[in-house]
Design a protein around this motif. Structure first.
Motif, PDB file in Angstrom:
ATOM      1  N   PHE A  59     -29.413   7.674  42.692  1.00  0.00           N
ATOM      2  CA  PHE A  59     -30.304   8.848  42.356  1.00  0.00           C
ATOM      3  C   PHE A  59     -31.312   8.621  41.377  1.00  0.00           C
ATOM      4  O   PHE A  59     -32.287   9.257  41.151  1.00  0.00           O
ATOM      5  CB  PHE A  59     -29.334  10.069  42.070  1.00  0.00           C
ATOM      6  N   ALA A  60     -31.049   7.632  40.671  1.00  0.00           N
ATOM      7  CA  ALA A  60     -32.088   7.214  39.425  1.00  0.00           C
ATOM      8  C   ALA A  60     -32.842   5.893  39.554  1.00  0.00           C
ATOM      9  O   ALA A  60     -33.265   5.457  38.743  1.00  0.00           O
ATOM     10  CB  ALA A  60     -31.157   7.177  37.940  1.00  0.00           C
ATOM     11  N   THR A  61     -32.393   5.103  40.774  1.00  0.00           N
ATOM     12  CA  THR A  61     -32.914   4.030  41.076  1.00  0.00           C
ATOM     13  C   THR A  61     -33.562   4.114  42.500  1.00  0.00           C
ATOM     14  O   THR A  61     -35.036   3.763  42.499  1.00  0.00           O
ATOM     15  CB  THR A  61     -31.811   2.737  40.784  1.00  0.00           C
ATOM     16  N   VAL A  62     -33.006   4.035  43.303  1.00  0.00           N
ATOM     17  CA  VAL A  62     -33.263   3.964  44.707  1.00  0.00           C
ATOM     18  C   VAL A  62     -33.966   5.031  45.267  1.00  0.00           C
ATOM     19  O   VAL A  62     -35.183   4.727  45.741  1.00  0.00           O
ATOM     20  CB  VAL A  62     -32.102   3.317  45.733  1.00  0.00           C
ATOM     21  N   ILE A  63     -33.635   6.211  45.216  1.00  0.00           N
ATOM     22  CA  ILE A  63     -34.262   7.289  46.042  1.00  0.00           C
ATOM     23  C   ILE A  63     -35.532   7.673  45.246  1.00  0.00           C
ATOM     24  O   ILE A  63     -36.660   7.644  45.814  1.00  0.00           O
ATOM     25  CB  ILE A  63     -33.273   8.545  45.673  1.00  0.00           C
ATOM     26  N   PRO A  64     -35.650   7.656  43.792  1.00  0.00           N
ATOM     27  CA  PRO A  64     -37.094   7.839  43.132  1.00  0.00           C
ATOM     28  C   PRO A  64     -37.939   6.666  43.371  1.00  0.00           C
ATOM     29  O   PRO A  64     -39.110   7.202  43.585  1.00  0.00           O
ATOM     30  CB  PRO A  64     -36.699   8.087  41.671  1.00  0.00           C
ATOM     31  N   SER A  65     -37.390   5.271  43.551  1.00  0.00           N
ATOM     32  CA  SER A  65     -38.682   4.351  43.795  1.00  0.00           C
ATOM     33  C   SER A  65     -39.170   4.643  45.183  1.00  0.00           C
ATOM     34  O   SER A  65     -40.468   4.583  45.193  1.00  0.00           O
ATOM     35  CB  SER A  65     -37.765   3.024  43.956  1.00  0.00           C
TER      36      SER A  65
END
Length: 309
Positions: free
Chosen positions: A239-245
């Motif tokens: 939720f703080a690396t993959v999805i926001p990218s």
């Protein structure tokens, strides 16, 4: 043929959806520092929480690398290009993340985000120093104002904690600098590989670097932590690396990078709010004023950069 107002409404719908996705992506990115600070409460060391982040991220980027393996297939890619990908994966994601996680052991999450937000100014300065690209007088003024804002935001904190805040600030500056170096150096590689494939490759390299780092140090047993640490590692990864990218990439595609630069100012603000809610961090009015100066300066630098043909 559909009426003009219907087509306009569809355009506006896409534009506002792009803004929504961009804001959501920025807020999720900003939550990383807060979750890392919470993880430190459970006596987890820097390399272990970084390892958990990479372990949970690794499968996602393997899938992305596979799905986009044919992206830009017609482009000529040399062996040395792959070596450069490995280098920038090491610098831009491994070193930048490692410095950031170390800095967070000494410094507030809200101040960390303000410093990291300086990377566009560092990109300009690196381009000037290495690529001889000119910096306009207005950009130079914006950079000076931005760093003045940093001094204002940190002055009070340094008075309270002294060397602790200074040391943390140095590590976060190194994180911003290594990430800026990645942005400057990787610009010529992205057209060859494509954004998704290049990012996936660079992230996989950074994951491997963290795995090797942990294997060499091996200070703690990876299975010895409480369930909260593993949960936080998963949340940081997904939720703080993959999805926001993905959200940020989609937003830029829908509203353009120049419009995205405007809403990027939500990042430090959201971190300040999240840190106040979950970490009980408080900034003084003077520090908030300094943060505002930093945000305005960076947005001005980013917008001026986007205006170049």
């Amino acid at each position: 043929m559909r009426p003009w107002y219907f087509r306009l409404m569809q355009v506006n719908k896409q534009f506002w959806l792009g803004i929504l996705l961009g804001v959501l992506g920025i807020v999720l990115f900003s939550s990383k520092a807060v979750m890392v600070k919470i993880a430190y409460r459970y006596q987890v060391d820097v390399i272990s929480i970084l390892l958990l982040r990479m372990l949970f991220s690794f499968p996602f980027y393997v899938v992305i690398a596979y799905l986009y393996r044919d992206q830009n297939k017609g482009k000529t890619v040399l062996k040395k290009d792959y070596l450069w990908v490995a280098f920038f994966g090491f610098v831009g994601y491994y070193l930048a993340s490692y410095f950031d996680f170390i800095g967070l052991t000494y410094i507030k999450a809200s101040l960390e985000r303000i410093i990291l937000f300086l990377y566009p100014t560092m990109v300009l300065l690196l381009n000037r120093f290495f690529l001889k690209q000119k910096i306009t007088k207005l950009q130079a003024l914006a950079i000076a104002i931005t760093y003045l804002g940093i001094i204002i935001a940190f002055w009070y904190e340094v008075q309270l904690t002294g060397d602790k805040t200074i040391l943390g600030g140095v590590f976060i500056v190194l994180s911003a600098l290594t990430y800026a170096s990645y942005l400057v150096g990787s610009g010529w590689l992205i057209p060859k590989f494509g954004v998704m494939k290049f990012t996936a490759y660079a992230m996989l390299i950074s994951c491997i670097c963290v795995f090797i780092h942990y294997a060499i140090i091996n200070e703690t047993d990876l299975l010895s932590f409480t369930w909260e640490v593993y949960a936080l590692g998963f949340l940081i990864a997904v939720f703080a690396t993959v999805i926001p990218s993905f959200l940020v990439s989609a937003s830029i595609k829908m509203i353009s990078s120049s419009n995205f630069a405007i809403i990027a100012g939500v990042g430090p603000i959201s971190t300040i709010i999240l840190a106040a809610i979950f970490l009980n961090e408080r900034l003084t009015l003077l520090q908030l004023f300094g943060a505002l100066i930093v945000i305005v300066g960076i947005l001005f630098v980013s917008l001026k950069k986007q205006e170049k043909p």
